[in-house]
Design an enzyme around this catalytic site. Sequence first.
Site, PDB file in Angstrom:
ATOM      1  N   TYR A 183      16.625 -13.636  -2.611  1.00 22.02           N
ATOM      2  CA  TYR A 183      16.646 -13.737  -4.219  1.00 22.02           C
ATOM      3  C   TYR A 183      17.916 -14.714  -4.681  1.00 22.02           C
ATOM      4  O   TYR A 183      18.465 -15.307  -3.920  1.00 22.02           O
ATOM      5  CB  TYR A 183      16.828 -12.403  -4.498  1.00 22.02           C
ATOM      6  CG  TYR A 183      15.785 -11.332  -4.438  1.00 22.02           C
ATOM      7  CD1 TYR A 183      14.379 -12.089  -4.692  1.00 22.02           C
ATOM      8  CD2 TYR A 183      15.811 -10.480  -3.542  1.00 22.02           C
ATOM      9  CE1 TYR A 183      13.351 -11.044  -4.419  1.00 22.02           C
ATOM     10  CE2 TYR A 183      14.574  -9.537  -2.899  1.00 22.02           C
ATOM     11  CZ  TYR A 183      13.400  -9.780  -3.468  1.00 22.02           C
ATOM     12  OH  TYR A 183      12.077  -9.440  -3.027  1.00 22.02           O
ATOM     13  N   ARG A 325      13.234   3.543   4.549  1.00 22.70           N
ATOM     14  CA  ARG A 325      12.078   4.187   5.045  1.00 22.70           C
ATOM     15  C   ARG A 325      12.076   5.543   5.523  1.00 22.70           C
ATOM     16  O   ARG A 325      11.216   6.386   5.214  1.00 22.70           O
ATOM     17  CB  ARG A 325      11.211   3.119   6.083  1.00 22.70           C
ATOM     18  CG  ARG A 325      10.705   1.886   5.328  1.00 22.70           C
ATOM     19  CD  ARG A 325      10.361   0.765   6.244  1.00 22.70           C
ATOM     20  NE  ARG A 325      11.426   0.236   6.949  1.00 22.70           N
ATOM     21  CZ  ARG A 325      11.413  -0.787   7.695  1.00 22.70           C
ATOM     22  NH1 ARG A 325      10.273  -1.287   8.152  1.00 22.70           N
ATOM     23  NH2 ARG A 325      12.661  -1.169   8.360  1.00 22.70           N
TER      24      ARG A 325
HETATM   25  C1  LIG Z   1       9.479   0.245  -0.452  1.00 25.70           C
HETATM   26  C2  LIG Z   1      10.770  -0.492  -0.248  1.00 25.70           C
HETATM   27  C3  LIG Z   1      11.506  -1.138  -1.286  1.00 25.70           C
HETATM   28  C4  LIG Z   1      12.478  -2.064  -1.036  1.00 25.70           C
HETATM   29  N1  LIG Z   1      13.202  -2.632  -2.111  1.00 25.70           N
HETATM   30  C5  LIG Z   1      14.411  -3.125  -2.017  1.00 25.70           C
HETATM   31  C6  LIG Z   1      15.274  -3.313  -3.000  1.00 25.70           C
HETATM   32  O1  LIG Z   1      14.800  -3.225  -4.162  1.00 25.70           O
HETATM   33  N2  LIG Z   1      16.382  -3.866  -2.938  1.00 25.70           N
HETATM   34  C7  LIG Z   1      16.720  -4.261  -1.569  1.00 25.70           C
HETATM   35  O2  LIG Z   1      17.879  -4.743  -1.321  1.00 25.70           O
HETATM   36  N3  LIG Z   1      16.012  -3.797  -0.511  1.00 25.70           N
HETATM   37  C8  LIG Z   1      14.722  -3.197  -0.635  1.00 25.70           C
HETATM   38  N4  LIG Z   1      14.240  -2.974   0.442  1.00 25.70           N
HETATM   39  C9  LIG Z   1      14.825  -3.086   1.690  1.00 25.70           C
HETATM   40  C10 LIG Z   1      15.492  -1.548   2.055  1.00 25.70           C
HETATM   41  O3  LIG Z   1      16.559  -1.378   1.069  1.00 25.70           O
HETATM   42  C11 LIG Z   1      16.048  -1.702   3.371  1.00 25.70           C
HETATM   43  O4  LIG Z   1      17.044  -2.587   3.487  1.00 25.70           O
HETATM   44  C12 LIG Z   1      15.194  -1.833   4.483  1.00 25.70           C
HETATM   45  O5  LIG Z   1      13.947  -1.182   4.462  1.00 25.70           O
HETATM   46  C13 LIG Z   1      15.335  -1.481   6.115  1.00 25.70           C
HETATM   47  O6  LIG Z   1      15.699  -0.141   5.762  1.00 25.70           O
HETATM   48  P1  LIG Z   1      14.924   1.014   6.842  1.00 25.70           P
HETATM   49  O7  LIG Z   1      14.617   0.431   8.031  1.00 25.70           O
HETATM   50  O8  LIG Z   1      15.777   2.108   6.658  1.00 25.70           O
HETATM   51  O9  LIG Z   1      13.752   1.109   5.940  1.00 25.70           O
HETATM   52  C14 LIG Z   1      13.016  -2.052   0.243  1.00 25.70           C
HETATM   53  C15 LIG Z   1      12.290  -1.530   1.428  1.00 25.70           C
HETATM   54  C16 LIG Z   1      11.173  -0.609   1.139  1.00 25.70           C
HETATM   55  C17 LIG Z   1      10.647  -0.067   2.218  1.00 25.70           C
END
Ligand SMILES: Cc1cc2nc3c(=O)[nH]c(=O)nc-3n(C[C@H](O)[C@H](O)[C@H](O)COP(=O)(O)O)c2cc1C
Length: 534
Positions: A183, A325
């Site tokens: 971004y 997630r």
């Molecule tokens: C539905 C969804 C929306 C996300 N939106 C953002 C966001 O708004 N800002 C951000 O920094 N990361 C966003 N991410 C990334 C997550 O914050 C996180 O960094 C990424 O999913 C890895 O973590 P996890 O393996 O626990 O899912 C999003 C991830 C998911 C699944």
Amino acid sequence: MSVLFSPLRLRELELRNRIVVSPMCQYSCVAGDGVPHDWHLVHLGARAVGGAALVLAEATAVVPEGRISPWDTGIWTDEQAAAWERIASFVRGQGAAAGIQLAHAGRKASTRAPWRGRGRVAHEDGGWEPVAPSAVPFSDGDPAPRALEAAELPAVASAFAAAACRADAAGFDVVELHMAHGYLAHQFLSPLSNLRTDDYGGPRENRMRLPLQIARTVRDVWPERKPLLVRISATDWVADGWTLEDTVAFARELRGAGVDLVDCSSGGSSPAQEIPDSPGFQVPFAAAVRREAAVPTGAVGLIADASHAEAIVAGGDADLVLLARELLRDPHWPLRAAQELGAEAPWPKHYERGRPRAPLRVEPTGDVELRRATLDDLEFLVELYNSDDVEPFLGGRSVRGYDELRADVERSQAHPHLFGRLVIEVAGARAGAIGYRCVSERNRIAHLEALAVHPSHRGRRRADAAARAIQRYLIVELGYHRLELAVYGFNRRAAAHAERSGFVREGVKRKAYLRHGEWQDAIEYGLVADDLER
Ligand SMILES: Cc1cc2nc3c(=O)[nH]c(=O)nc-3n(C[C@H](O)[C@H](O)[C@H](O)COP(=O)(O)O)c2cc1C
């Protein structure tokens, strides 16, 4: 003691544990209004109820053209801030800290929500022309964004500051600046997207200029007592892109600008990135930044197991773990993790009746102790339950085979309030085993089974001591009301033992078990909570 469930102080904010709800876009505003609605309240509120220490609201645009999609939340108007106030207040009311991620999507703006087919949103459908450091699109074939004039950049930093003021007024405890995932701020940092030739492009110092101005401008207006976080992409995962070395240099500058914690994610700059997908693959970034830039860090990405999260913070790789997630799958993950780690986590009083009881903690009875069996005990259990001396006395339902016992042990660990396979230890050595299973959750009835003491440990009423220990555990710790036990009619030894350990004989069930082709009676015993010798 669990480090994951120990508090962390950042400035004047004390987080109740180290678990953070990672920001997650919900694309759930009414198109164009940027106002968080009931969905956002329930989504964020549920995760605060679930026991996280800090709930970070999704990437929230500081200006309308900074939204990823028309359905993104914003915080550039008072109406939006007022709607956030209700959410922050609810989150804080659950004992969690409320945070918000402030964002500007730059060239990745004006796209569709994932379930609306991604891709650009046309002007006639409410889209707009994205802005960026340079007129370079994210993917070949995308329309080029408009390159921002140098004169426009102070307004970008001011928009973040104005948003931080609104976040403060709305009652947020934490602001996280989104400088990751390709971004706007990351577009300035990465040489892949920043081709400027003025003071904001070229060498790393110049590419860091706008992101650092944003951090400083926000820090100036964000209250001294409240922590400021920054999410970075530690690498672009592309040759000639932004690297971990750049990240460490940037993190040092961020620390100097008054940033309290660097949340270490990665990628998002280029469609050519190749990202591994192994558990905790970004943890080494958090560890390197923490070590080399001497700033607290957050680790994120494929963290799902309580023991993994515990190891990350206990091993000094990061100060916080952020989960996304896994918290979509289970908003109560922190409460479950506390149970698994034997740590304390406050359950909402409304949900207290659903709380699994404490892990096995039985007062020692003489030299006899009970503990939950692990896979390391399998060999012992197989030998015990198949020994000639023990086998004839076991009731009809006892399990004996290796695979059955393995499944048993796994079940006992996964659902301790419903099922148990426990090892009896005498002076620290394995001496026997006992099991229980819930036969009525509603009436809180458990059935004891397969008590077996190894012949080499018989005597001195060890089976009685083990039975009393398990009675106390099931009634006092797990909240059972009634315990039941059935003994083969001919098994005098077991019947005498049941009576000595407080069970009341309730009757005989005629021809209850088929054993070696012959029907056997079962003597039934019961014990209710009131009978327990406390
Ligand atoms: C539905 C969804 C929306 C996300 N939106 C953002 C966001 O708004 N800002 C951000 O920094 N990361 C966003 N991410 C990334 C997550 O914050 C996180 O960094 C990424 O999913 C890895 O973590 P996890 O393996 O626990 O899912 C999003 C991830 C998911 C699944």
